[in-house]
Design a protein around this motif. Structure first.
Motif, mmCIF file in Angstrom:
data_model
loop_
_atom_site.group_PDB
_atom_site.id
_atom_site.type_symbol
_atom_site.label_atom_id
_atom_site.label_comp_id
_atom_site.label_asym_id
_atom_site.label_seq_id
_atom_site.Cartn_x
_atom_site.Cartn_y
_atom_site.Cartn_z
ATOM 1 N N TYR A 86 -3.087 2.570 -10.889
ATOM 2 C CA TYR A 86 -3.479 2.688 -9.109
ATOM 3 C C TYR A 86 -5.151 2.515 -9.088
ATOM 4 O O TYR A 86 -5.990 3.087 -10.079
ATOM 5 C CB TYR A 86 -3.139 4.219 -8.939
ATOM 6 N N GLY A 113 -0.986 -0.904 -8.369
ATOM 7 C CA GLY A 113 -0.951 -0.351 -6.839
ATOM 8 C C GLY A 113 -2.390 -0.064 -6.401
ATOM 9 O O GLY A 113 -2.948 0.161 -7.290
ATOM 10 N N TYR A 127 5.685 -5.199 -10.785
ATOM 11 C CA TYR A 127 5.595 -4.798 -9.482
ATOM 12 C C TYR A 127 4.167 -4.513 -8.876
ATOM 13 O O TYR A 127 3.468 -4.205 -9.776
ATOM 14 C CB TYR A 127 6.461 -3.471 -9.321
ATOM 15 N N VAL A 139 2.250 -2.769 -5.514
ATOM 16 C CA VAL A 139 2.232 -1.883 -4.339
ATOM 17 C C VAL A 139 0.957 -1.779 -3.461
ATOM 18 O O VAL A 139 -0.047 -1.617 -4.205
ATOM 19 C CB VAL A 139 2.550 -0.128 -4.517
ATOM 20 N N SER A 147 6.256 -7.561 -4.656
ATOM 21 C CA SER A 147 5.464 -6.981 -3.979
ATOM 22 C C SER A 147 5.816 -6.031 -2.813
ATOM 23 O O SER A 147 6.917 -6.243 -2.492
ATOM 24 C CB SER A 147 4.394 -7.802 -3.327
ATOM 25 N N PHE A 148 5.588 -4.787 -2.689
ATOM 26 C CA PHE A 148 5.724 -4.024 -1.247
ATOM 27 C C PHE A 148 4.628 -3.758 -0.802
ATOM 28 O O PHE A 148 3.425 -3.244 -1.144
ATOM 29 C CB PHE A 148 6.206 -2.662 -2.089
ATOM 30 N N ILE A 156 7.381 4.734 -1.621
ATOM 31 C CA ILE A 156 6.940 3.896 -2.549
ATOM 32 C C ILE A 156 7.582 4.220 -3.934
ATOM 33 O O ILE A 156 7.810 3.750 -4.591
ATOM 34 C CB ILE A 156 5.305 4.456 -2.714
ATOM 35 N N ALA A 202 10.842 2.686 -4.322
ATOM 36 C CA ALA A 202 10.727 1.127 -4.463
ATOM 37 C C ALA A 202 10.168 1.072 -6.011
ATOM 38 O O ALA A 202 10.684 0.244 -6.695
ATOM 39 C CB ALA A 202 9.449 0.698 -3.512
ATOM 40 N N LEU A 203 9.408 1.963 -6.630
ATOM 41 C CA LEU A 203 9.059 1.720 -8.053
ATOM 42 C C LEU A 203 10.107 2.243 -9.019
ATOM 43 O O LEU A 203 10.582 1.811 -10.089
ATOM 44 C CB LEU A 203 7.862 2.790 -8.313
#
Length: 325
Positions: free
Chosen positions: A90, A163, A189, A191, A253-254, A310, A313-314
């Protein structure tokens, strides 16, 4: 939808303090002063972080011989998880000038606890002491280090997501581009919370929300002036991902956007570019919200909701076979 009433009341208070002179705007401060104010405001605006098993300070070596700090959140492990855990790398927001481990502690704790997964929050070096592209290199070095240190920290390096929020979102998606171009393992992924993606802040949303919606036009340009070396840096895709000629081959992607955020138009434009490049892309616009709402846990309920979204989604990416995800 109209601006969230609790958020509107907060913004009115901020504006009143600025107008009275009791609290200067960020662009009126030095970067050092702004960092102190930003971190101090976090204690008021956000809620305490959720419980995790442990928090560890880590030092990460960089390509120039210096080290950057990071904070590793280990979640309370699920009974069925016997092996290494997935991890979210992050990058905090703050326009490359402010923010750090403390300002995003609650957010990172929550994501670790709710997913659950390990979270590594990276304190990349800030401008103007370290201008572009130092933060970009720090993000890349942190990712490379994570790939090599997985065994030591019991991370599953085949399940790394990246992310970040605002400028941190730019660093996260830029890392996916760099990974593709350098033939590094692509994260599984990405974020992206209201990322900065455009070279120029000239969209309709930048005009509509230039003042009075938390992230103001003068503050944003103050940040970019401190971060960028010259005008040419604006056209570099590492600063403005919309300048990249090819967005194909990136991690799913989100994109999390806020209705009253000056960055919403460029966020939508970036999502459209990702979709056009056949990158699996989920976009969610949170009505009534402004920029940085994910850190406003003391003001809006949506701060907790977006953390849950989030985490879900993860979890769907990290644990695809788990029935309750």
């Amino acid at each position: 939808m109209s601006l969230d009433p609790d958020l509107a009341a907060f913004l009115e208070l901020v504006e009143a303090n600025v107008m009275s002179g009791s609290k200067p705007s960020m662009h009126e401060l030095t970067p050092a002063q702004a960092r102190v104010e930003y971190d101090a405001s976090t204690q008021i605006l956000d809620v305490p972080g959720m419980a995790v098993e442990s928090v560890t300070s880590i030092s990460i070596p960089c390509r120039d011989g210096q080290h950057i700090h990071a904070r590793f959140y280990k979640p309370i492990k699920l009974a069925e998880e016997k092996g290494p855990l997935p991890v979210l790398l992050y990058f905090h927001g703050g326009g490359y000038c402010v923010g750090g481990l403390d300002s995003h502690d609650s957010l990172c704790r929550s994501l670790a606890a709710l997913t659950p997964c390990c979270v590594l929050n990276v304190a990349y070096r800030l401008a103007p002491e370290y201008r572009f592209p130092t933060a970009v290199y720090d993000a890349q070095d942190a990712y490379q280090w994570m790939l090599s240190a997985g065994t030591e920290y019991n991370w599953d390096i085949t399940r790394i997501a990246v992310g970040g929020d605002s400028a941190g979102g730019t660093l996260a998606t830029g890392l996916c581009l760099a990974s593709r171009d350098s033939s590094w393992p692509q994260p599984v992924y990405q974020v992206l919370l209201y990322p900065c993606t455009s070279a120029w802040q000239n969209t309709e949303s930048h005009r509509r929300f230039a003042q009075g919606y938390l992230l103001e036009a003068t503050t944003l340009q103050w940040m970019f002036t401190h971060y960028l070396r010259d005008a040419a840096d604006r056209k570099d895709w590492r600063f403005a991902p919309l300048e990249a000629s090819n967005l194909s081959g990136l991690a799913p992607s989100f994109l999390i956007l806020a209705e009253y955020d000056p960055l919403i138009d460029e966020g939508i434009a970036y999502a459209d570019r990702l979709k056009a490049a056949d990158v699996s892309t989920l976009v969610r616009i949170y009505p009534g919200m402004t920029h940085d709402f994910a850190r406003l846990g003391s003001i809006v309920n949506e701060a907790y909701q977006v953390r849950k979204d989030i985490a879900n989604a993860l979890a769907n990416e990290f644990y695809p076979n788990r029935n309750n995800c």
